[in-house]
Every structure is written in structure tokens, then in C-alpha cells.
Design an enzyme around this catalytic site. Sequence first.
Site, PDB file in Angstrom:
ATOM      1  N   ASP A   1      42.052 -60.442  22.217  1.00 12.26           N
ATOM      2  CA  ASP A   1      43.141 -61.386  22.460  1.00 12.26           C
ATOM      3  C   ASP A   1      44.411 -60.580  22.692  1.00 12.26           C
ATOM      4  O   ASP A   1      45.143 -60.245  21.758  1.00 12.26           O
ATOM      5  CB  ASP A   1      43.284 -62.321  21.255  1.00 12.26           C
ATOM      6  CG  ASP A   1      44.143 -63.530  21.583  1.00 12.26           C
ATOM      7  OD1 ASP A   1      44.611 -63.657  22.736  1.00 12.26           O
ATOM      8  OD2 ASP A   1      44.353 -64.362  20.677  1.00 12.26           O
ATOM      9  N   ALA A   2      44.637 -60.229  23.943  1.00 16.76           N
ATOM     10  CA  ALA A   2      45.718 -59.293  24.275  1.00 16.76           C
ATOM     11  C   ALA A   2      46.802 -59.947  25.121  1.00 16.76           C
ATOM     12  O   ALA A   2      47.917 -59.457  25.201  1.00 16.76           O
ATOM     13  CB  ALA A   2      45.146 -58.095  25.029  1.00 16.76           C
ATOM     14  N   LYS A   3      46.480 -61.052  25.747  1.00 14.67           N
ATOM     15  CA  LYS A   3      47.424 -61.829  26.565  1.00 14.67           C
ATOM     16  C   LYS A   3      48.253 -60.939  27.485  1.00 14.67           C
ATOM     17  O   LYS A   3      49.456 -61.118  27.621  1.00 14.67           O
ATOM     18  CB  LYS A   3      48.306 -62.705  25.671  1.00 14.67           C
ATOM     19  CG  LYS A   3      47.462 -63.727  24.886  1.00 14.67           C
ATOM     20  CD  LYS A   3      48.283 -64.847  24.302  1.00 14.67           C
ATOM     21  CE  LYS A   3      47.424 -65.875  23.602  1.00 14.67           C
ATOM     22  NZ  LYS A   3      46.774 -65.409  22.367  1.00 14.67           N
ATOM     23  N   ARG A   4      47.567 -60.013  28.145  1.00 16.52           N
ATOM     24  CA  ARG A   4      48.256 -59.146  29.088  1.00 16.52           C
ATOM     25  C   ARG A   4      48.501 -59.892  30.391  1.00 16.52           C
ATOM     26  O   ARG A   4      47.854 -60.910  30.677  1.00 16.52           O
ATOM     27  CB  ARG A   4      47.440 -57.887  29.354  1.00 16.52           C
ATOM     28  CG  ARG A   4      47.214 -57.012  28.126  1.00 16.52           C
ATOM     29  CD  ARG A   4      48.520 -56.564  27.503  1.00 16.52           C
ATOM     30  NE  ARG A   4      48.346 -55.434  26.608  1.00 16.52           N
ATOM     31  CZ  ARG A   4      48.210 -55.510  25.283  1.00 16.52           C
ATOM     32  NH1 ARG A   4      48.238 -56.667  24.673  1.00 16.52           N
ATOM     33  NH2 ARG A   4      48.067 -54.400  24.555  1.00 16.52           N
TER      34      ARG A   4
END
Lengths: 277, 277
Positions: free
Chosen positions: B92-95
Site C-alpha cells: 500500500d504505497a499510493k505512488r
Amino acid sequence: MMSRQELIEQIKKKKSFLCVGLDPDINKIPEFLKSYPDPILEFNKRIIDATQDLCIAYKPNAAFYEAYGIKGLQSLIDTYKYLPKDCLSIIDAKRGDIGNTSDKYAKAFFDEQSGGMSFDAITITPYMGNDSVTPYLAYEGKWVIILALTSSVGSKDFQYLQTGDGYLYENVIKKANTWAGADRIMYVVGATKSTEFTNIRAYAPDNFLLVPGVGAQGGSLEEVCKYGITKDCGLIVNSSRSILYASNGEDFADAARAEALSLQQQMQAELEKAGIL
Amino acid sequence: MMSRQELIEQIKKKKSFLCVGLDPDINKIPEFLKSYPDPILEFNKRIIDATQDLCIAYKPNAAFYEAYGIKGLQSLIDTYKYLPKDCLSIIDAKRGDIGNTSDKYAKAFFDEQSGGMSFDAITITPYMGNDSVTPYLAYEGKWVIILALTSSVGSKDFQYLQTGDGYLYENVIKKANTWAGADRIMYVVGATKSTEFTNIRAYAPDNFLLVPGVGAQGGSLEEVCKYGITKDCGLIVNSSRSILYASNGEDFADAARAEALSLQQQMQAELEKAGIL
């Protein structure tokens, strides 16, 4: 930490509003650096030494370090520590998540005791709204740089969506202006859209704009200034690839300096034209 | 690597569509773990041991590791290595950044030789459009999970903006559907908006939806299933805090298991109700 007033003073002192983007690519840096224990750090140090009197900001792009895991993060931390204090330090991380997660990203990049770094500013993506931004503003004196209009082809997909009240990117600026003032918030505005600056200045008359896309991405400095410059300058123009990879030989640092000097001289002319110097 | 078909098989086998969010907070984990060399890793391992037969996915939230610099990244890498192969691994990095930068983030999280990790899936923020997403899709068999409608208060700021053709979040789904099919793209849809699932299913009839917000964030599993379940299930429901911090004593792993078991049983009932089991 660098306040708006200090930033403006640096711009006048150095006659420059150049930001050097530190996006080191191991496949593009000079071969001879690869014998150093940390080639990326060594590359960055020499770029910094060669350009620091010509620029007012450095912007490491987190992705270029994260790609190399632990070693890459160590290069980023060591690069952060090497940044000169008279330059605004921007971590280009484009984070954006809910409040309790943004707290942690803020710790990573703003709290040196915890994450090993304390940048002056961070780039943020606005999709998740208010609570994705405010945790960074809780760090007194730190800057948040919010993506508004980017220079990539994909910017057309959503940023230019027409809402009942202007484009999406205009809504981002109007809404974010209610979260903090021009002393805490900047916006990313791509240089390939220079005519859009008039429009953006209507909503963000005083905010500094971080402008990528000059150089390798094709934007024109003159156009950006024509539409975007303010009485306080109000612009930070980034160049990465055109400076970093001006040469891939042993002379890369000199070549980088020559490229940065050329940009600084163009910027000086623009600052004079605008009556700032 | 886990294909859509394999994911569906795991859901049927485990009678569960639970994702355990690994967001370990050093201030919330049991005191006795702090004597271990890496308390966060130790915490995660015990949570994983206690829940892996009850869930079909694990989702470490990158921010909770990045906050602790090198040490935190090492915890993330070691946690990645400990994840069971029969569970979908989601970072879950939401890059979200332009193409050449997304390449590097993809390397960080998908290329184990380079970044030390090779997750099956990554969460992505869509603001920068097409070129911010396609570099991840270049990794064959990997999933991209795009933020559509989130469960935070800030979701009202932009995701619900009315465009000429529906809400912004609807535009995101419609556009992203042109980039890849339901075998490569999932969407994040917050559980606090369960009535919106009907609407989302109109645009994304087959895509798996990653649903945070059940538990600590207040969403109802029954409501989510009522409006969101498909013949293939099509849901991955995440719970983090309600499982991780079910107890802060020596019994935390047992308490986490009890909470996960309760969710798995509710999920089994929903799968039966939908005729999937």
C-alpha cells in the site's frame, strides 16, 4: 527550514530560481564513479559542489533511490545530509494518503530523529483531499508542494476534466488555498503549459510554483516567466536530466555547471526584466 | 504472483476475502516485543502466523515502515519475505508520478533483485493519469490497485467533484478500464460509501475492489457485500487496526486471530448468501 522571505532573499542573492533535480540513474552516470562505495552519492556530491552557487533548491526524487532498496535509501539520507543549508531542500515524493498514514510519511521525510531526514518541503498528490495534506502542515515552517498541473501526457486524463467550476486542477488550487497560505503551500505546474500560468496566477497570485519540464521535457523558460513570474519571483524552475547528464565523461561536473550557469544567466535576465533585481 | 483465477480459488478455499493490513505502530504494539532486535518484524510475524489461514491477502502500508528510515525499510523487506505465498501481497504505497519515475517505483516494489521486494500488487493514486500507471503494468502478472473512492473525510474535496460526465471517481474508473482489464486492475473503494458500490459496479462489473474502512473506520461488511459482491466475489476487504490492536497484551496474536476469525465467518456467510460457496 527556509521561510518564504528567506527563499526570496536567496533568489535575489544568487540571481537564480533554479532547482536542481537529483534523479541519479545508475545507468546514466559516468562509468568511473562506479568504483566508489556509493556511486550515486558520489555523483550527487559532485553535482552539488558544481552547482550550489547557481541554484536555490535541490530536489531529490525519492523513486530513484527507493528503486535500490536499503542501499538506495542510504544514498538518499546521505545526499540529504550533504545538501547546503542556503538551498531549499525538496523531497519529490508525491505522497498522498489518509491522515494517520500521512502522519507517518511526514515523519519519514520531516523528522530526522525518526526517518533520518528533515527536508524543507515535500511534493504531495491531492487526490485524497484535505486530510492527506494537513499532517505535513503540522510541522512548523515546512512546505507542502501540491500537484496541480503536471507536464506529463497523462495530465490530460484527469487534471483537465471540466467540473461545474473550472478544470480539476483549478479546483485543487482553490481548495488547497483554504488549507494554508502562500507561506506554506506551493504548487507543481508543468512548464509545457506556459499559457496556463495566466490562469493559475488568477487563483494563486502569490504562491511559489515549482515548475518541472524545462529542458529535457521541452518547456521554455522565457514562456514560463512571461506568464508566471510575480514581484517576488514566485517561481522555482527545476531541471534534472539536462544538468545531471550534460556529459557522461569525467568532465560531467563541469558540464553540469556549464548547463546550470546557462540557466542561471537566463534566469538573471528574466529577474531583471521583471524588475526584481 | 497470483492470477485472478488463483485469487478466486483462494477465496473459495479459505472461505474468506479478508486482507490483513500490516500497519504496525511502534506505540501500539505490545511492550514485551520491544526487547526483540526488530519489534515491528516480530509483531508482523506473529500476526501473520495467527491469521494466514483466515485471510487471502496481506497489505503492508509503506508509510508505517518509511517513518523509521533504514531500520523501517529493513522491517518492510523482511516482512515481505515472510508473507505466505498463498496470499496476495499488496504494497500500500499510493505512488503516482510521471513515466520515468513510475518505472523506478515499480523497480522498488516489483523487482526483488533491485529493491529487495516483489509484491503481487501496488496501490496507485491516479491524479497524473495514464503514464503514471502503465509502468507497473509492464511487469507481467502484477496488479495495479487504483484509488477511486476513499473512505477518508478528504474524499469529498475532489473525488466527488461533478464533471460533465459523472463524478471524478467515476471518470477515474472509466479511464483506467481502458488501460488494462479486470485481470490486472483493481480499485480502492472505501467501505463507508457502501451505497456507492451499485454505481461503481456499473462501471467496474468484474474488477476486484479493495475495500478499506471496515472496522476502525466504521464501514459495515454486510452493506459492502449487499452492493458490491459479484459472482467471483470481486471484493477484498481490508482490516488493519481492529485486528492488529485487538489486544496490546501478551495475548495480542490470539486476540488478532479471534478478530480475523470473526470477520472470516461473516465473510463465509456472505459468500454462501451470494451462492459462491
